[in-house]
Design a protein around this motif. Sequence first.
Motif, PDB file in Angstrom:
ATOM      1  N   THR A 238      -9.051 -15.378   7.969  1.00 20.69           N
ATOM      2  CA  THR A 238     -10.424 -14.883   7.877  1.00 20.69           C
ATOM      3  C   THR A 238     -11.371 -15.871   7.201  1.00 20.69           C
ATOM      4  O   THR A 238     -12.577 -15.629   7.164  1.00 20.69           O
ATOM      5  CB  THR A 238     -10.481 -13.555   7.106  1.00 20.69           C
TER       6      THR A 238
ATOM      7  N   ARG B 126       7.346  -7.178  12.228  1.00 19.96           N
ATOM      8  CA  ARG B 126       6.333  -6.580  13.119  1.00 19.96           C
ATOM      9  C   ARG B 126       7.017  -5.518  13.957  1.00 19.96           C
ATOM     10  O   ARG B 126       8.150  -5.726  14.415  1.00 19.96           O
ATOM     11  CB  ARG B 126       5.692  -7.645  14.000  1.00 19.96           C
TER      12      ARG B 126
ATOM     13  N   ALA C 151       3.743   2.458  12.012  1.00 18.99           N
ATOM     14  CA  ALA C 151       3.018   2.559  10.746  1.00 18.99           C
ATOM     15  C   ALA C 151       3.564   1.551   9.751  1.00 18.99           C
ATOM     16  O   ALA C 151       4.769   1.307   9.687  1.00 18.99           O
ATOM     17  CB  ALA C 151       3.139   3.972  10.188  1.00 18.99           C
TER      18      ALA C 151
ATOM     19  N   SER D 166       2.970  -0.165   5.531  1.00 18.48           N
ATOM     20  CA  SER D 166       2.469   0.183   4.197  1.00 18.48           C
ATOM     21  C   SER D 166       1.020  -0.249   3.997  1.00 18.48           C
ATOM     22  O   SER D 166       0.257   0.410   3.284  1.00 18.48           O
ATOM     23  CB  SER D 166       3.344  -0.470   3.124  1.00 18.48           C
ATOM     24  N   HIS D 167       0.637  -1.380   4.629  1.00  6.72           N
ATOM     25  CA  HIS D 167      -0.699  -1.926   4.423  1.00  6.72           C
ATOM     26  C   HIS D 167      -1.539  -1.926   5.696  1.00  6.72           C
ATOM     27  O   HIS D 167      -2.750  -1.756   5.632  1.00  6.72           O
ATOM     28  CB  HIS D 167      -0.597  -3.344   3.863  1.00  6.72           C
ATOM     29  N   GLU D 168      -0.904  -2.131   6.826  1.00  7.99           N
ATOM     30  CA  GLU D 168      -1.603  -2.081   8.106  1.00  7.99           C
ATOM     31  C   GLU D 168      -0.597  -1.783   9.209  1.00  7.99           C
ATOM     32  O   GLU D 168       0.607  -1.990   9.052  1.00  7.99           O
ATOM     33  CB  GLU D 168      -2.333  -3.393   8.399  1.00  7.99           C
ATOM     34  N   LYS D 169      -1.098  -1.288  10.339  1.00  6.89           N
ATOM     35  CA  LYS D 169      -0.218  -0.922  11.429  1.00  6.89           C
ATOM     36  C   LYS D 169       0.505  -2.143  11.989  1.00  6.89           C
ATOM     37  O   LYS D 169      -0.066  -3.213  12.114  1.00  6.89           O
ATOM     38  CB  LYS D 169      -1.022  -0.255  12.549  1.00  6.89           C
TER      39      LYS D 169
ATOM     40  N   GLU E  38       5.214  -4.730   8.188  1.00 11.35           N
ATOM     41  CA  GLU E  38       5.860  -4.158   7.013  1.00 11.35           C
ATOM     42  C   GLU E  38       6.655  -5.235   6.290  1.00 11.35           C
ATOM     43  O   GLU E  38       7.198  -6.162   6.915  1.00 11.35           O
ATOM     44  CB  GLU E  38       6.793  -3.009   7.416  1.00 11.35           C
TER      45      GLU E  38
END
Length: 399
Positions: free
Chosen positions: A135, A297, A316, A318-321, A324
Amino acid sequence: MRVVPVLVAMIVLLAGCSSPEPPGPAASSPGAAAPRPRVVAYFTDWGDFPVRNVDKSGAAARLTHLVYAFGKVTGGGCTAGDPWADFEKPIAASDSVDGAADPPGQPLRGNFGQLRKLKQRHPKLRLLWSFGGWTGSKGFAEAAKDPAGFARSCAALLRDPRWAGLFDGVDVDWEYPNACGLACDDSGRDALAGLLSALRAELGPDALVSAAVPADRDKLTATDYAAAARSATWLSAMTYDFFGTGDTPGPTAPHSPLTAYPGIPRETATTDAAVRELIGLGVPGEKVLLGVGFYGRGWTGVTTAAPGGRASGAAAGSHEKGIEDYDVLRSTCPPTGTAGGTAYALCRGQWWSYDTPETIRTKMAYARSTGLAGAFAWELSGDTPDARLVTAMADGLAG
């Protein structure tokens, strides 16, 4: 140096054999001891993973280099990414490397204060400050217009009196020069080489200058990475995220295969193919680090255990789809098989791929057998409390 494709079975056999470390940026003199393989990991300035954990887990004792992510590239120069987290936030005793809280009025607090304590405990550990990231790469286009000015700004930031001497160099994470990442860039094939050359000239011959580089062939050929390597201490090949849940509804595929396997969606989307491409473009193998992800992933709505199954969407996390940490997956969805030198798992309709200590050791044997400089990990918060993945990296590279 050319790399010969290596079968996973052959790599496993090599795991018990030691291979000499290739020379670093300067050739070793006859009879000199071989350089220690580089065991590198990124530490991020966000989340709830304190510097203390790098020491407590045992990771700091096994790492040769720690890369702090991320600083920003603003106005063509290097700036702090998050001043509060970096050097302003008071650290409580429970999160402190030495168990002592930051006293009121202490001039250097935050992660930098803790990193200074970490280096005092581990004086051989070297630190780099990484700028950019997925980003934060847009600013490099402006920096490339004045490489010398960019380098001066980075050097001035590293030499800030509050933390002077903490960092041993700069890591450039430009995603991606003369190619498309979150945004597209047209700075030209020589832009990255210009920035690294300017950093080398400004920081001096003993400083660490590194760059994270893509693993996709089209992005690799868009930039002169051989020229970039001439000024770099190493280039970190991001050999992960080849496949992911953005590809829903599948087919499921391991995101960081070492080699191709039957049914892989793209045969060139492997660590081995990326390494061979870099070396074929003229980057010396002894300046390449192999990348390892400390996360998985995953998809949901999957009924097929082997890669290639269909899915209904991203699992799903913990932080984003779709993402993990390994530390979570090892217990919630343990491996049910391997493909292409990495692990996968099917559990309760979810399908995940990730590296384990065993598959990491296989990858480290590959790095040794192909004469690479070592390996790096993204990133430390995904490891176990006792640093099993970092340990597998260090042990695997040691032979």
